[in-house]
Design an enzyme around this catalytic site. Structure first.
Site, mmCIF file in Angstrom:
data_model
loop_
_atom_site.group_PDB
_atom_site.id
_atom_site.type_symbol
_atom_site.label_atom_id
_atom_site.label_comp_id
_atom_site.label_asym_id
_atom_site.label_seq_id
_atom_site.Cartn_x
_atom_site.Cartn_y
_atom_site.Cartn_z
ATOM 1 C CB CYS A 1 -0.861 0.028 1.269
ATOM 2 S SG CYS A 1 -1.761 -1.492 1.537
ATOM 3 C CG ASN B 1 3.929 -0.057 2.276
ATOM 4 O OD1 ASN B 1 3.683 -1.114 1.730
ATOM 5 N ND2 ASN B 1 4.926 0.715 1.917
ATOM 6 N N GLY B 2 3.173 -3.026 4.161
ATOM 7 C CA GLY B 2 4.125 -4.115 4.366
ATOM 8 C C GLY B 2 3.451 -5.449 4.565
ATOM 9 C CD GLU B 3 2.102 -8.617 2.704
ATOM 10 O OE1 GLU B 3 1.417 -9.006 3.672
ATOM 11 O OE2 GLU B 3 1.627 -8.371 1.589
ATOM 12 C CB SER C 1 12.350 -10.526 -6.633
ATOM 13 O OG SER C 1 13.515 -10.061 -7.234
ATOM 14 N N GLY C 2 14.833 -12.511 -6.203
ATOM 15 C CA GLY C 2 16.082 -12.973 -5.566
ATOM 16 C C GLY C 2 17.016 -11.907 -5.038
ATOM 17 C CG ASP D 1 -0.273 -8.011 7.979
ATOM 18 O OD1 ASP D 1 -1.250 -7.426 7.485
ATOM 19 O OD2 ASP D 1 0.839 -8.024 7.421
ATOM 20 C CB VAL E 1 -1.974 -9.110 -0.796
ATOM 21 C CG1 VAL E 1 -1.281 -10.450 -0.799
ATOM 22 C CG2 VAL E 1 -1.344 -8.210 -1.848
#
Length: 616
Positions: A5, A80-82, A380-381, A105, A56
């Site tokens: 977000c 904003n985040g997880e 992504s790596g 969360d 999400v």
């Protein structure tokens, strides 16, 4: 989880902000690409909080701003985040008597703050930037994740305190002027596209550095670091270390697959993205989720022009095909053409709010735009090279002993491009100051040999500077397309463990990332494990150079171009005419040579024009 977000906030103890709704709306609108699915505002006399949401997980329960009232006190969060350990934290809170209305969360994070205050940060594993307003105390709490995956900026001008996920939202407030001073010019030319932690180039805007929190109240502003790497003896033998790394890495990847929307992975055929894709494909199979979608980027006609170099030894295509077959993914190759790449330099500046990594940014912007057609979340790596030691400056003596940032040694070229007015700016001294300041923070360990000590410093410089530059790029280019990208190698528990593994283990068998290669045996095909590291692919097509030469030439010919205040016209013409050939080493990172320096100057002109930047 509520997905990626953007948020914005405004606190003023002297004004009634309830009648500033129009400005607030303008600020929120600038973040619509970060959060295309929903928006919300919380308004009270001294504080306005705004949020844009990309959904999400938990479409119903994760709406923001979110308010909870506990013991008659009202707390409101924008975030904003997880959080990747939501359920662990929720259990702790349930045991302390809290109930929950949603499974997002956001609610867990807000409740954790209500229960533990600033100490809640020690309980979180995830990527985050958030603000919490305590209505009774009239106090704002802001925090940013440990490694700086999520952005957070702020500005204090007169009585206004403004903060946001991106610089553009702060500049949308008329209280904050778009001004740069000498220090901002030094950031752009001495260090750019990197930035000193905490600085944001603009005179009136700062950044909350990674692993810091900020408290703003009537008493003023307090900013503190809440986490630092700890250096200590590594006591496990090599085989145990390999198993431990494997466990932490698998755990990080699997925790980051939580989502109610489609998840995909980026796949270049290199070690890092192949590992994430292989583990994700297995998890999909186990959970009956069908085939994983994987995505790679390449450039029109690149195979024709590719020239191996020490920084880029081979191209990706055959390795991608090999991995796609090994994990049986549905693979999509995004091919970017030259004119698009040059054109997207503009969009990349608007996404970053600053000149960035030139076409390394614009290609990622175009790539994310395509991926977003088919997925909302990607893994992504990034960060594996910084943590396990993948870059040439970990293994080549002349680079790691350079006594400056090893990825940014073209000091004379940077100085030489400046206009007469700024030609005397202390470029070399400014770089040296930031470099030495960072070295002073390195958590040392008495048992380190001189080589170990130096390598530890190089790891620290990478985590604090190079990695953050790449994370900023990844966040802005993906979020400008409403795509959420997660980076399992930047997991706190993995980073903390690997930090203390001795260099001879990390450099197992004399190979960059040798330890990681060993840990991935049985997970990846052996020849992929052995593949020499190749960085994010760039275009080798000479038509790109021609395109950027043409664009910069046009800028230089217009005497009103804002960049002419900063750079020497003669030097710019020389650069254009030589095609940057005079640059023998990259001027930043591994890939950014002549064409990219030309593109960086183009981006600087776009930035000064679009953001109406004034130099004072």
């Amino acid at each position: 989880m509520k997905g990626m977000c953007g948020f914005v906030g405004w606190v003023d103890y002297e004004k009634n902000l309830l009648d500033r709704g129009v400005v607030m709306d303008k600020m929120i609108t600038t973040l619509s690409k970060r959060g295309p699915d929903a928006e919300g505002v919380y308004a009270t006399t001294n504080a306005l909080l705004g949020h844009r949401r990309l959904i999400v997980v938990d479409p119903e329960g994760g709406g923001q701003p979110m308010t909870r009232i506990v013991d008659g006190r009202r707390y409101t969060i924008i975030y904003n985040g997880e959080l990747y350990n939501t359920e662990d934290v929720r259990k702790l809170l349930v045991n302390r008597g809290y109930g929950f209305q949603s499974y997002s969360d956001t609610e867990v994070l807000l409740t954790a703050y209500i229960e533990w205050g600033r100490d809640c940060l020690n309980k979180l594993n995830g990527i985050y930037a958030f603000g919490i307003w305590d209505e009774e105390k009239k106090e704002l709490f802001l925090a940013r994740d440990r490694l700086g995956v999520k952005p957070l900026f702020y500005s204090k001008v007169d009585t206004s305190f403004v903060f946001a996920s991106e610089i553009k939202a702060i500049l949308a407030n008329p209280a904050v002027p778009s001004v740069i001073e000498e220090e901002g010019i030094l950031e752009l030319f001495a260090l750019g596209p990197a930035r000193t932690p905490g600085k944001a180039v603009f005179k009136h805007i700062k950044e909350v550095p990674p692993a810091h929190y900020l408290i703003y109240s009537r008493e003023g502003l307090e900013i503190r670091q809440y986490w630092q790497l700890q250096s200590k003896a590594h006591t496990e033998d090599f085989n145990t270390t390999v198993e431990h790394v494997k466990f932490l890495l698998m755990d990080a990847i699997e925790r980051q697959l939580i989502s109610d929307v489609p998840v995909c992975t980026f796949l270049s055929g290199g070690l890092d993205s192949s590992c994430i894709s292989a583990v994700t494909a297995k998890a999909f199979e186990r959970e009956g989720k069908g085939k994983l979608k994987t995505f790679s980027i390449d450039y029109f006609d690149n195979e024709t022009y590719f020239q191996p170099s020490v920084f880029q030894p081979n191209s990706d295509k055959e390795w991608i095909d090999k991995m796609q077959k090994a994990i049986d993914s549905n693979h999509y190759s995004v091919i970017v053409d030259t004119p698009q790449l040059a054109e997207a330099l503009h969009k990349a500046v608007l996404a970053s709010d600053l000149p960035g990594m030139a076409d390394v940014d614009s290609s990622l912007y175009l790539f994310c735009k395509e991926v977003r057609q088919q997925a909302t979340v990607a893994l992504s790596g990034e960060c594996a090279d910084e943590i396990f030691g993948g870059y040439p400056w970990f293994t080549r003596e002349e680079l790691y002993n350079a006594n400056t940032f090893p990825w940014s040694q073209a000091i004379n070229e940077r100085q030489g491009i400046l206009s007469k007015e700024f030609a005397k700016l202390p470029i070399a001294e400014y770089v040296d100051l930031q470099y030495k300041n960072t070295l002073r923070e390195v958590p040392t360990f008495e048992g380190d040999s001189p080589l170990e000590k130096r390598i530890r410093e190089i790891f620290y410089l990478n985590l604090k500077w190079f990695m953050v530059t790449l994370l900023n790029r990844k966040d802005r280019m993906s979020m400008a397309n409403g795509l959420e990208v997660r980076v399992p190698f930047a997991d706190q528990w993995l980073v903390e463990y690997v930090w203390n593994i001795p260099w001879d283990m990390k450099f197992y068998q004399g190979r960059e990332k040798g330890l990681l290669r060993k840990a991935l045996e049985g997970i990846l095909p052996q020849d992929v494990i052995e593949r020499k590291k190749s960085p994010y692919p760039k275009t080798h097509n000479p038509s790109y150079l021609k395109e950027v030469q043409k664009i910069l030439k046009k800028i230089i010919e217009n005497k009103h171009s804002p960049i002419l205040q900063l750079i020497s016209r003669e030097k710019a013409i020389q650069l254009i005419e030589s095609g940057g050939e005079t640059l023998k080493t990259p001027w930043f990172g591994q890939l950014m040579t002549g064409p990219q320096l030309i593109a960086y100057l183009i981006q600087m002109d776009i930035w000064m024009r679009e953001y109406k930047v004034e130099i004072r």
